[in-house]
Design a protein around this motif. Structure first.
Motif, PDB file in Angstrom:
ATOM      1  N   PRO A  72      -4.686  74.551  83.406  1.00  0.00           N
ATOM      2  CA  PRO A  72      -6.072  73.516  83.883  1.00  0.00           C
ATOM      3  C   PRO A  72      -6.470  74.391  83.741  1.00  0.00           C
ATOM      4  O   PRO A  72      -6.592  75.939  83.507  1.00  0.00           O
ATOM      5  CB  PRO A  72      -6.016  73.644  85.330  1.00  0.00           C
ATOM      6  N   ALA A  73      -8.201  74.518  83.119  1.00  0.00           N
ATOM      7  CA  ALA A  73      -9.224  75.324  82.450  1.00  0.00           C
ATOM      8  C   ALA A  73      -9.514  76.025  83.681  1.00  0.00           C
ATOM      9  O   ALA A  73     -10.097  76.912  84.371  1.00  0.00           O
ATOM     10  CB  ALA A  73      -9.682  75.009  81.867  1.00  0.00           C
ATOM     11  N   THR A  74     -10.148  75.206  84.428  1.00  0.00           N
ATOM     12  CA  THR A  74     -10.374  75.638  86.169  1.00  0.00           C
ATOM     13  C   THR A  74      -9.678  74.849  87.649  1.00  0.00           C
ATOM     14  O   THR A  74      -8.854  73.880  87.360  1.00  0.00           O
ATOM     15  CB  THR A  74     -11.413  75.239  86.412  1.00  0.00           C
ATOM     16  N   GLY A  75      -9.237  75.261  88.384  1.00  0.00           N
ATOM     17  CA  GLY A  75      -8.607  74.375  89.919  1.00  0.00           C
ATOM     18  C   GLY A  75      -7.299  74.202  89.486  1.00  0.00           C
ATOM     19  O   GLY A  75      -6.482  75.534  88.723  1.00  0.00           O
ATOM     20  N   TRP A  76      -6.524  73.643  90.517  1.00  0.00           N
ATOM     21  CA  TRP A  76      -5.605  73.441  89.926  1.00  0.00           C
ATOM     22  C   TRP A  76      -4.627  71.967  89.561  1.00  0.00           C
ATOM     23  O   TRP A  76      -5.488  70.900  88.951  1.00  0.00           O
ATOM     24  CB  TRP A  76      -4.377  73.288  91.509  1.00  0.00           C
ATOM     25  N   CYS A  77      -3.489  72.187  88.691  1.00  0.00           N
ATOM     26  CA  CYS A  77      -2.751  71.516  88.441  1.00  0.00           C
ATOM     27  C   CYS A  77      -1.110  70.636  88.910  1.00  0.00           C
ATOM     28  O   CYS A  77      -0.254  72.304  89.050  1.00  0.00           O
ATOM     29  CB  CYS A  77      -2.308  71.307  86.491  1.00  0.00           C
TER      30      CYS A  77
END
Length: 307
Positions: A72-77
């Motif tokens: 992920p570019a930001t946050g969470w997967c």
């Protein structure tokens, strides 16, 4: 006795999110403990990245693709209910597996005999096709395959004393008689595998312990089941999946070990390594979720490795 400590700052950057038990604070606690003066003799080394070829000896190519291409570019997967990737997770996973492979290369080609990989994410739940249980790649399994494929060893042993059974490691080596997988763990407990009757090709040795079991039960399981199996197998290299969540303070399970139990079992495994494996041992961090217990237990383990 020279002991290498493999780690990398990327392993601190992997962040599964607020409140997740497999937090960066775990590795920070371990590294802080190993900064004590009594560990000044550790040979501190930067973990390299594992290569795709190393990973694909034990993992399917599509799993490797999923981890490396879905960052992920930001946050969470979220990969499953427990396993989460952040922007730094793939790099951390490559360094964690790479640390164990580099440790193998070092103990098999240089005078170094022992290594501890202070890395995360952990690995022993990752199967050939799935990341699970906080684990992305199976670090110890990747390293064991490195010993077999590159260094042409004929017998390696993986000893796993994490409180949770290493279902991924068992799955990967289920029918590979070159690898002895021996595990002590609480049972029943996540992930639900690790029954005493699970024997693979005669190379799987499980020593399940009931909730509430403590030092006496743990040491008895090793003395009666695990250590005799290792002695008979006569491994040329011993790996340790070093999870410290069987400690009595750990919040995710119900065994009652103390830090001294980890020093005791490490000394027993070193005795076996001297007898069969020219003293060669590679250990890699798995679980442990009470920060104080994790720090104390990992220090006991590495202290025993230093002798």
């Amino acid at each position: 006795m020279s002991v290498a400590l493999y780690t990398h700052a990327s392993c601190l950057a992997h962040d599964p999110g607020p409140g997740h038990p497999e937090s960066p604070a775990r590795l920070a606690a371990v590294l802080d403990a190993l900064d004590a003066p009594r560990f000044a003799a550790l040979d501190r080394r930067q973990a390299p990245r594992a290569t795709r070829a190393q990973l694909e000896r034990v993992h399917r190519a599509d799993l490797v693709d999923d981890i490396l291409s879905n960052v992920p570019a930001t946050g969470w997967c979220r990969l499953d209910a427990d396993t989460v990737m952040s922007p730094a997770s793939a790099e951390a996973a490559l360094r964690a597996a790479g640390a164990a492979c580099a440790a193998v290369d070092a103990v098999l080609t240089t005078p170094l005999q022992r290594a501890f990989c202070a890395v995360r994410p952990p690995g022993h739940h990752a199967t050939p096709s799935s990341s699970m249980g906080f684990c992305l790649f199976n670090n110890v399994a990747v390293a064991a395959a490195q010993a077999l494929a590159v260094h042409r060893l004929e017998r390696v042993a993986i000893v796993d004393f994490d409180v949770h059974h290493g279902n991924g490691t068992q799955d990967i080596f289920w029918s590979d008689a070159r690898v002895l997988y021996a595990s002590s763990h609480q049972w029943p407990l996540y992930p639900g595998t690790g029954a005493r009757g699970d024997t693979g090709a005669g190379n799987i040795v499980n020593a399940p312990l009931p909730a509430g079991a403590g030092s006496i039960d743990f040491r008895d399981a090793f003395n009666r089941i695990v250590l005799p199996a290792l002695d008979e197998f006569a491994p040329q290299l011993i790996f340790i999946s070093a999870g410290f969540d069987a400690h009595r303070l750990d919040p995710l399970a119900g065994l009652e070990l103390e830090a001294d139990d980890y020093a005791w079992v490490t000394r027993r495994l070193l005795d076996l390594a001297r007898r069969h494996a020219q003293g060669r041992v590679v250990s890699s961090l798995e679980g442990g979720y009470d920060l104080g217990a994790l720090a104390e237990s990992s220090a006991a383990h590495v202290g025993a490795m230093l002798g």
